[in-house]
Design a protein around this motif. Structure first.
Motif, PDB file in Angstrom:
ATOM      1  N   GLY A  94     -16.901  15.556 -37.366  1.00  0.00           N
ATOM      2  CA  GLY A  94     -17.464  16.671 -37.066  1.00  0.00           C
ATOM      3  C   GLY A  94     -17.194  17.945 -38.267  1.00  0.00           C
ATOM      4  O   GLY A  94     -17.555  17.500 -39.372  1.00  0.00           O
ATOM      5  N   ASP A  95     -16.644  19.027 -38.019  1.00  0.00           N
ATOM      6  CA  ASP A  95     -16.301  19.951 -39.023  1.00  0.00           C
ATOM      7  C   ASP A  95     -14.925  19.951 -39.283  1.00  0.00           C
ATOM      8  O   ASP A  95     -14.660  21.205 -39.614  1.00  0.00           O
ATOM      9  CB  ASP A  95     -16.952  21.327 -38.621  1.00  0.00           C
ATOM     10  CG  ASP A  95     -18.403  21.208 -38.648  1.00  0.00           C
ATOM     11  OD1 ASP A  95     -19.166  21.471 -39.737  1.00  0.00           O
ATOM     12  OD2 ASP A  95     -19.049  21.314 -37.387  1.00  0.00           O
ATOM     13  N   ALA A  96     -14.407  19.046 -38.925  1.00  0.00           N
ATOM     14  CA  ALA A  96     -12.770  19.057 -39.035  1.00  0.00           C
ATOM     15  C   ALA A  96     -12.207  19.310 -40.493  1.00  0.00           C
ATOM     16  O   ALA A  96     -13.067  18.825 -41.294  1.00  0.00           O
ATOM     17  CB  ALA A  96     -12.022  17.845 -38.323  1.00  0.00           C
ATOM     18  N   ALA A 111     -11.315  15.953 -35.030  1.00  0.00           N
ATOM     19  CA  ALA A 111     -12.759  16.090 -34.917  1.00  0.00           C
ATOM     20  C   ALA A 111     -13.074  17.552 -34.356  1.00  0.00           C
ATOM     21  O   ALA A 111     -12.222  18.546 -34.328  1.00  0.00           O
ATOM     22  CB  ALA A 111     -13.458  15.117 -33.851  1.00  0.00           C
ATOM     23  N   GLY A 112     -14.363  17.910 -34.044  1.00  0.00           N
ATOM     24  CA  GLY A 112     -14.772  19.251 -33.869  1.00  0.00           C
ATOM     25  C   GLY A 112     -14.740  20.013 -34.930  1.00  0.00           C
ATOM     26  O   GLY A 112     -14.961  19.857 -36.044  1.00  0.00           O
ATOM     27  N   HIS A 113     -13.741  21.374 -34.617  1.00  0.00           N
ATOM     28  CA  HIS A 113     -13.619  22.049 -35.728  1.00  0.00           C
ATOM     29  C   HIS A 113     -12.183  22.214 -36.049  1.00  0.00           C
ATOM     30  O   HIS A 113     -11.489  23.246 -36.464  1.00  0.00           O
ATOM     31  CB  HIS A 113     -14.208  23.642 -35.297  1.00  0.00           C
ATOM     32  CG  HIS A 113     -15.626  23.623 -35.354  1.00  0.00           C
ATOM     33  ND1 HIS A 113     -16.511  24.036 -36.346  1.00  0.00           N
ATOM     34  CD2 HIS A 113     -16.540  23.494 -34.192  1.00  0.00           C
ATOM     35  CE1 HIS A 113     -17.586  23.937 -35.985  1.00  0.00           C
ATOM     36  NE2 HIS A 113     -17.737  23.717 -34.741  1.00  0.00           N
ATOM     37  N   ASP A 129      -8.978  17.990 -31.263  1.00  0.00           N
ATOM     38  CA  ASP A 129     -10.701  18.395 -31.366  1.00  0.00           C
ATOM     39  C   ASP A 129     -10.436  19.927 -30.878  1.00  0.00           C
ATOM     40  O   ASP A 129      -9.574  20.725 -30.946  1.00  0.00           O
ATOM     41  CB  ASP A 129     -11.350  17.460 -30.562  1.00  0.00           C
ATOM     42  CG  ASP A 129     -11.278  17.317 -29.143  1.00  0.00           C
ATOM     43  OD1 ASP A 129     -10.486  18.193 -28.662  1.00  0.00           O
ATOM     44  OD2 ASP A 129     -11.768  16.577 -28.462  1.00  0.00           O
ATOM     45  N   GLY A 130     -11.823  20.137 -30.684  1.00  0.00           N
ATOM     46  CA  GLY A 130     -12.082  21.533 -30.241  1.00  0.00           C
ATOM     47  C   GLY A 130     -11.723  22.439 -31.573  1.00  0.00           C
ATOM     48  O   GLY A 130     -12.474  22.111 -32.709  1.00  0.00           O
ATOM     49  N   HIS A 131     -10.917  23.736 -31.358  1.00  0.00           N
ATOM     50  CA  HIS A 131     -10.622  24.494 -32.682  1.00  0.00           C
ATOM     51  C   HIS A 131      -9.342  24.530 -32.762  1.00  0.00           C
ATOM     52  O   HIS A 131      -8.648  25.363 -33.340  1.00  0.00           O
ATOM     53  CB  HIS A 131     -11.127  26.223 -32.304  1.00  0.00           C
ATOM     54  CG  HIS A 131     -12.654  26.151 -32.319  1.00  0.00           C
ATOM     55  ND1 HIS A 131     -13.486  25.829 -31.392  1.00  0.00           N
ATOM     56  CD2 HIS A 131     -13.390  26.484 -33.571  1.00  0.00           C
ATOM     57  CE1 HIS A 131     -14.945  26.054 -31.744  1.00  0.00           C
ATOM     58  NE2 HIS A 131     -14.685  26.520 -32.880  1.00  0.00           N
ATOM     59  N   SER A 147      -6.679  20.058 -27.787  1.00  0.00           N
ATOM     60  CA  SER A 147      -7.925  20.770 -27.742  1.00  0.00           C
ATOM     61  C   SER A 147      -8.136  22.163 -27.663  1.00  0.00           C
ATOM     62  O   SER A 147      -6.931  22.879 -27.590  1.00  0.00           O
ATOM     63  CB  SER A 147      -8.992  20.019 -26.991  1.00  0.00           C
ATOM     64  OG  SER A 147      -8.673  20.213 -25.652  1.00  0.00           O
ATOM     65  N   SER A 165      -4.799  22.140 -23.710  1.00  0.00           N
ATOM     66  CA  SER A 165      -5.921  22.607 -23.914  1.00  0.00           C
ATOM     67  C   SER A 165      -5.838  24.347 -23.736  1.00  0.00           C
ATOM     68  O   SER A 165      -4.806  24.658 -22.981  1.00  0.00           O
ATOM     69  CB  SER A 165      -7.052  22.089 -23.429  1.00  0.00           C
ATOM     70  OG  SER A 165      -6.903  22.231 -21.927  1.00  0.00           O
TER      71      SER A 165
END
Length: 252
Positions: A94-96, A111-113, A129-131, A147, A165
């Motif tokens: 992702g944008d990690a 992963a994710g941001h 993941d997530g932000h 996450s 989360s």
């Protein structure tokens, strides 16, 4: 409470390099060993090292002194920079962004941001993941999942099959492990016992209370069977058991 950590703005790699084809870019000072697969518009810049049967794909960037080893994958728009390393069977997607002196290993996935930096470690089968941000000397391990906008820092540890989360700040000597289902700041609390040991009480997915002491000592408490040396802690576990086992009213 952590102070918000500003994201670094500069993420542009050193592209002064030779290319393995019309799209990929490999810097003259970078080290890429036989077996490494670099495809699409991937960049290996600076003094980065790609060692073993690794894969760098998409628009991923392995730059500065970053090290990718084993069969690790760096893909999509992910960045591995600084002195950070991703090894074994880990995946950054992702944008990690993994930087500083952080390490991602085992079968872990970022992963994710998400961002992993400082001296943080994400290992075993953990997923970030997530932000989410993992920083400081924090560790996420086991089959744990972090996450949302959660920030885990300090010397905190998330392990076992814990699930975290939301927009949380977790630090200090917090240990959250098996059974954990953490979505609110009131779902965990860390206590320092009279002899100096830190323990964390956390909410489990069935509303029971979990106790976290270390990577190898965490999980749901069974009242009357879990040996606790501090009477005040026992009383607090009883209070939280009643609180967390009560039916939810739907209020936040």
């Amino acid at each position: 409470m952590f102070k918000t950590i500003a994201q670094l703005a500069h993420r542009t790699p050193n592209r002064a390099a030779t290319s393995s084809d019309d799209r990929t870019s490999i810097a003259a000072m970078a080290r890429v060993t036989a077996g490494a697969v670099i495809t699409d518009q991937a960049v290996v810049g600076g003094s980065a090292v790609a060692l073993g049967a690794v894969t760098i794909a998409g628009r991923a960037q392995l730059v500065e002194h970053g090290m990718l080893g084993g069969t690790a994958r760096l893909q999509s728009r992910a960045v591995l920079s600084g002195w950070a390393a991703a090894i074994e069977e880990s995946i950054i997607d992702g944008d990690a962004w993994v930087f500083g002196r952080a390490v991602v290993s085992g079968r872990a996935s970022v992963a994710g941001h998400a961002q992993v930096f400082g001296d943080a470690t994400v290992t075993a089968g953990a997923v970030v993941d997530g932000h989410a941000w993992i920083h400081g000397h924090a560790m996420v391990t086991g089959q744990a999942w972090v996450s949302g906008r959660t920030q885990v820092g300090g010397h905190a540890m998330v392990c076992g099959d814990a699930s975290i989360s939301g927009a949380l700040r977790i630090g200090g000597h917090t240990v959250i492990g098996d059974g954990a289902d953490i979505t609110r700041p009131t779902d965990f609390e860390t206590h320092r016992l009279s002899w100096g040991e830190y323990v964390t009480l956390y909410r489990c997915d069935d509303g029971t209370v979990g106790l976290g002491r270390s990577e190898n000592n965490h999980g749901p408490v069974t009242l009357g069977r879990t040996h606790l040396l501090d009477g005040r802690l026992t009383a607090r576990i009883e209070e939280l058991t009643e609180l967390w086992s009560a039916p939810s009213t739907g209020e936040v």
